[in-house]
Enzyme design. Structure first.
Site, PDB file in Angstrom:
ATOM      1  N   GLY A   2     -22.225 -28.153 -66.493  1.00 37.29           N
ATOM      2  CA  GLY A   2     -20.972 -27.550 -65.904  1.00 37.29           C
ATOM      3  C   GLY A   2     -19.809 -27.186 -66.773  1.00 37.29           C
ATOM      4  O   GLY A   2     -18.812 -26.605 -66.559  1.00 37.29           O
TER       5      GLY A   2
ATOM      6  N   GLU B 158      -9.679 -18.515 -63.508  1.00 34.16           N
ATOM      7  CA  GLU B 158     -10.949 -19.322 -63.928  1.00 34.16           C
ATOM      8  C   GLU B 158     -10.258 -20.983 -64.096  1.00 34.16           C
ATOM      9  O   GLU B 158     -10.965 -21.837 -63.705  1.00 34.16           O
ATOM     10  CB  GLU B 158     -11.750 -18.839 -64.809  1.00 34.16           C
ATOM     11  CG  GLU B 158     -12.997 -19.703 -65.044  1.00 34.16           C
ATOM     12  CD  GLU B 158     -13.984 -18.977 -66.049  1.00 34.16           C
ATOM     13  OE1 GLU B 158     -13.709 -18.104 -66.465  1.00 34.16           O
ATOM     14  OE2 GLU B 158     -15.110 -19.384 -66.204  1.00 34.16           O
TER      15      GLU B 158
ATOM     16  N   TYR C 142     -19.284 -13.208 -63.863  1.00 29.91           N
ATOM     17  CA  TYR C 142     -20.242 -14.147 -63.313  1.00 29.91           C
ATOM     18  C   TYR C 142     -20.844 -13.476 -61.913  1.00 29.91           C
ATOM     19  O   TYR C 142     -20.387 -13.684 -60.937  1.00 29.91           O
ATOM     20  CB  TYR C 142     -19.700 -15.487 -62.849  1.00 29.91           C
ATOM     21  CG  TYR C 142     -19.076 -16.020 -64.146  1.00 29.91           C
ATOM     22  CD1 TYR C 142     -19.982 -16.631 -65.121  1.00 29.91           C
ATOM     23  CD2 TYR C 142     -17.688 -16.897 -64.227  1.00 29.91           C
ATOM     24  CE1 TYR C 142     -19.548 -17.270 -66.162  1.00 29.91           C
ATOM     25  CE2 TYR C 142     -17.295 -17.246 -65.161  1.00 29.91           C
ATOM     26  CZ  TYR C 142     -18.127 -17.697 -66.074  1.00 29.91           C
ATOM     27  OH  TYR C 142     -17.816 -18.158 -67.384  1.00 29.91           O
TER      28      TYR C 142
ATOM     29  N   ARG D 286     -14.203 -17.925 -75.858  1.00 30.68           N
ATOM     30  CA  ARG D 286     -15.484 -18.170 -75.583  1.00 30.68           C
ATOM     31  C   ARG D 286     -16.187 -19.025 -76.610  1.00 30.68           C
ATOM     32  O   ARG D 286     -15.657 -19.163 -77.808  1.00 30.68           O
ATOM     33  CB  ARG D 286     -16.169 -17.049 -75.317  1.00 30.68           C
ATOM     34  CG  ARG D 286     -15.685 -16.141 -74.229  1.00 30.68           C
ATOM     35  CD  ARG D 286     -15.846 -16.896 -72.767  1.00 30.68           C
ATOM     36  NE  ARG D 286     -17.176 -16.898 -72.602  1.00 30.68           N
ATOM     37  CZ  ARG D 286     -17.496 -17.307 -71.146  1.00 30.68           C
ATOM     38  NH1 ARG D 286     -16.783 -17.676 -70.366  1.00 30.68           N
ATOM     39  NH2 ARG D 286     -19.110 -17.518 -70.923  1.00 30.68           N
TER      40      ARG D 286
ATOM     41  N   ASP E 158     -19.754 -26.555 -69.916  1.00 32.84           N
ATOM     42  CA  ASP E 158     -20.409 -25.605 -71.016  1.00 32.84           C
ATOM     43  C   ASP E 158     -20.235 -26.059 -72.378  1.00 32.84           C
ATOM     44  O   ASP E 158     -20.944 -26.263 -73.386  1.00 32.84           O
ATOM     45  CB  ASP E 158     -20.453 -24.259 -70.934  1.00 32.84           C
ATOM     46  CG  ASP E 158     -21.032 -23.886 -69.462  1.00 32.84           C
ATOM     47  OD1 ASP E 158     -20.721 -24.691 -68.406  1.00 32.84           O
ATOM     48  OD2 ASP E 158     -21.312 -22.768 -69.158  1.00 32.84           O
TER      49      ASP E 158
ATOM     50  N   TRP F  32     -22.576 -25.220 -58.393  1.00 30.39           N
ATOM     51  CA  TRP F  32     -21.413 -25.997 -58.079  1.00 30.39           C
ATOM     52  C   TRP F  32     -20.239 -25.134 -57.552  1.00 30.39           C
ATOM     53  O   TRP F  32     -19.388 -25.692 -56.867  1.00 30.39           O
ATOM     54  CB  TRP F  32     -21.081 -27.163 -59.016  1.00 30.39           C
ATOM     55  CG  TRP F  32     -20.303 -27.040 -60.423  1.00 30.39           C
ATOM     56  CD1 TRP F  32     -20.632 -25.860 -61.130  1.00 30.39           C
ATOM     57  CD2 TRP F  32     -19.817 -27.993 -61.315  1.00 30.39           C
ATOM     58  NE1 TRP F  32     -20.013 -26.077 -62.313  1.00 30.39           N
ATOM     59  CE2 TRP F  32     -19.424 -27.171 -62.303  1.00 30.39           C
ATOM     60  CE3 TRP F  32     -19.280 -29.014 -60.696  1.00 30.39           C
ATOM     61  CZ2 TRP F  32     -18.583 -27.890 -63.145  1.00 30.39           C
ATOM     62  CZ3 TRP F  32     -18.428 -29.770 -61.945  1.00 30.39           C
ATOM     63  CH2 TRP F  32     -18.010 -28.949 -62.972  1.00 30.39           C
ATOM     64  N   ASP F  33     -20.150 -23.756 -58.288  1.00 28.94           N
ATOM     65  CA  ASP F  33     -19.160 -23.147 -57.592  1.00 28.94           C
ATOM     66  C   ASP F  33     -19.420 -22.706 -55.979  1.00 28.94           C
ATOM     67  O   ASP F  33     -18.489 -22.961 -55.402  1.00 28.94           O
ATOM     68  CB  ASP F  33     -19.360 -21.687 -58.148  1.00 28.94           C
ATOM     69  CG  ASP F  33     -19.160 -21.624 -59.761  1.00 28.94           C
ATOM     70  OD1 ASP F  33     -19.784 -22.330 -60.432  1.00 28.94           O
ATOM     71  OD2 ASP F  33     -17.881 -21.316 -60.256  1.00 28.94           O
TER      72      ASP F  33
HETATM   73  C1  GLC Z   1     -18.795 -21.189 -66.625  1.00 29.01           C
HETATM   74  C2  GLC Z   1     -18.458 -22.806 -66.432  1.00 29.01           C
HETATM   75  C3  GLC Z   1     -19.551 -23.378 -65.120  1.00 29.01           C
HETATM   76  C4  GLC Z   1     -19.288 -22.351 -64.081  1.00 29.01           C
HETATM   77  C5  GLC Z   1     -19.697 -21.062 -64.377  1.00 29.01           C
HETATM   78  C6  GLC Z   1     -19.227 -19.960 -63.146  1.00 29.01           C
HETATM   79  O1  GLC Z   1     -19.985 -21.149 -67.217  1.00 29.01           O
HETATM   80  O2  GLC Z   1     -18.535 -23.547 -67.396  1.00 29.01           O
HETATM   81  O3  GLC Z   1     -19.205 -24.706 -64.796  1.00 29.01           O
HETATM   82  O4  GLC Z   1     -20.186 -22.895 -63.276  1.00 29.01           O
HETATM   83  O5  GLC Z   1     -18.758 -20.408 -65.309  1.00 29.01           O
HETATM   84  O6  GLC Z   1     -18.088 -20.277 -62.717  1.00 29.01           O
END
Ligand code: GLC
Length: 429
Positions: free
Chosen positions: A162, A394, A30, A197, A164, A36-37
């Site tokens: 969030g 995570e 990422y 995944r 997913d 929201w992170d």
């Molecule tokens: C995944 C999670 C999401 C989060 C992202 C980065 O996509 O489902 O909630 O914001 O990872 O951590």
């Protein structure tokens, strides 16, 4: 490893993932700023650098769209290691290239908390500058994710929730026609084990929803009216209701009476709307597919967020206490993202079973505020144990406690520092 040593490690992860004012969730998997992170990350920074905590939120709002939406990802610089990148989204709604939908609106709650603990002297001014932006974002949610004024918030894409890969999205996702996606190459499965995944059939549909919204130019009214996926989500709904209560407290503290009145109206409407998500057979709040009016049939970790949203009536509280104890008898570590008694539960596939630290933090806050300190403490202790054994992963298996997904993860570190670490609990006592 002692908690003080883990504190050091957590701080090092946050500063290592800092890109100069904003923080990526983890390297590789990422590489951008996630909505929201970042907000949870601010809670972590606030334990050792309050100025930096405010900065994280301010930088997130730099990406706010003209219509009020705050995107789920800000693509501040192009990174080929992530898919789908800016060209797939094809958005043009704000000053920074971004994805086209939002993510759970925890920001108002964290801004409220940052101000409550502020010792920088500049907190009030910074909160004042953020207030109109938060108001616009919340107005956007009500206009375009609850266009019929039902008092519940829908998501237009599983990624907007969030959470997913939640089983709650399966049926609505299957109804999405696969089209306009062309050939593509996923990147997520090159960073982590594909067994954790989503499947390819899901991914085709994720991209088909993006294509459908791109085809209407991401116009929010058109998206609300025509998006092939539109599901009321207890997670976003409860986080939003809670955020409105915190926004109200913020507006009152800043003497903004007009805004305060407007927010009171939102809260009343949402308190009433929550009943739409209540599943009488399950005795819990669940998702509702707004296109078919069908409720889902499983309890997720977001069902417990009713308490965090302030819905602490006896019926809700005792039902959730019952579910809590039943689930606690099935798995070693709470709170699995999906009910282990449901056939869709998978302990390591993401959002179909694993435990997330920041969800535990919110659930615990709800239990504590409802007067149930014992269950709140159980969640804190479980989160601490998971991080002690699984590291700053995570997410974690609720059965073995193993850490999974990405490593050196920002929000896990932030929640450790701000809540789960015993050094924190001692300070708060
Ligand atoms: C995944 C999670 C999401 C989060 C992202 C980065 O996509 O489902 O909630 O914001 O990872 O951590």
């Amino acid at each position: 490893m002692s908690h003080a040593e883990l504190d050091n490690q957590a701080r090092a992860i946050l500063t290592g993932n800092d890109q100069g004012g904003y923080t990526i969730p983890t390297k590789g998997l990422y590489p951008y700023q996630w909505n929201w992170d970042s907000v949870f990350v601010a809670l972590g920074f606030a334990t050792f650098d309050q100025d930096r905590a405010w900065r994280e939120i301010e930088m997130l709002f730099e990406g706010q769209w003209r219509d009020g939406m705050v995107p789920h990802i800000l693509f501040r610089k192009d990174d080929p290691s992530y898919f789908p990148g800016p060209s797939v989204w094809g958005t043009d709604g704000g000053p920074i290239p971004s994805s086209g939908h939002s993510q759970p609106p925890v920001a108002a709650s964290v801004v409220h908390d940052l101000l409550a603990g502020d010792t920088t002297g500049g907190g009030e001014e910074r909160a004042e500058r953020l207030l109109p932006k938060l108001m616009n974002w919340h107005r956007w949610y009500l206009s375009y994710r609850d266009p019929d004024g039902l008092g519940v918030i829908a998501v237009i894409h599983p990624w907007e929730s969030g959470r997913d890969n939640l089983p709650d999205w399966d049926e609505a996702l299957r109804a999405v026609e696969v089209r306009d996606i062309g050939p593509y190459e996923r990147k997520d499965t090159s960073h982590v084990d594909p067994a954790m995944r989503p499947h390819k059939e899901d991914y085709d549909r994720y991209l088909s929803i993006v294509a459908a919204c791109r085809n209407v130019g991401w116009d929010p009214a058109k998206v609300a009216a025509s998006c092939p996926f539109f599901v009321a989500d207890p997670g976003v709904t409860f986080i939003f209701l809670r955020a409105n209560r915190d926004l109200l407290a913020l507006a009152e503290r800043l003497g903004r009476n007009e805004e305060a009145d407007e927010i009171r109206g939102w809260i009343a409407k949402m308190e009433e709307g929550a009943a739409r998500l209540w599943n009488e057979d399950l005795m819990a709040h669940v998702a509702v597919n707004e296109r078919t009016c069908k409720q889902t049939d499983g309890i997720s970790s977001a069902s417990f967020l009713a308490l965090y949203a302030g819905l602490t009536d006896t019926r809700t509280l005792s039902a959730l206490q019952g579910h809590f104890d039943r689930i606690a008898a099935k798995v070693r570590y709470l709170m699995p993202s999906y009910d282990p008694g449901h056939p869709s539960y998978e302990p390591l596939r993401y959002w179909r079973g694993p435990v997330w630290a920041m969800i535990n933090y919110m659930i615990a806050k709800g239990f504590a505020e409802a007067g149930d300190k014992a269950r709140a403490e159980r969640l804190r202790a479980d989160t601490a144990k998971l991080i002690e054994t699984g590291g700053f992963a995570e997410y974690f298996s609720p059965e073995s406690g193993a850490g999974a997904g990405g490593g050196a993860f920002s929000w896990t570190s932030a929640i450790w520092l701000s809540w789960a670490s015993s050094t924190r609990a001692e300070q708060a006592a």
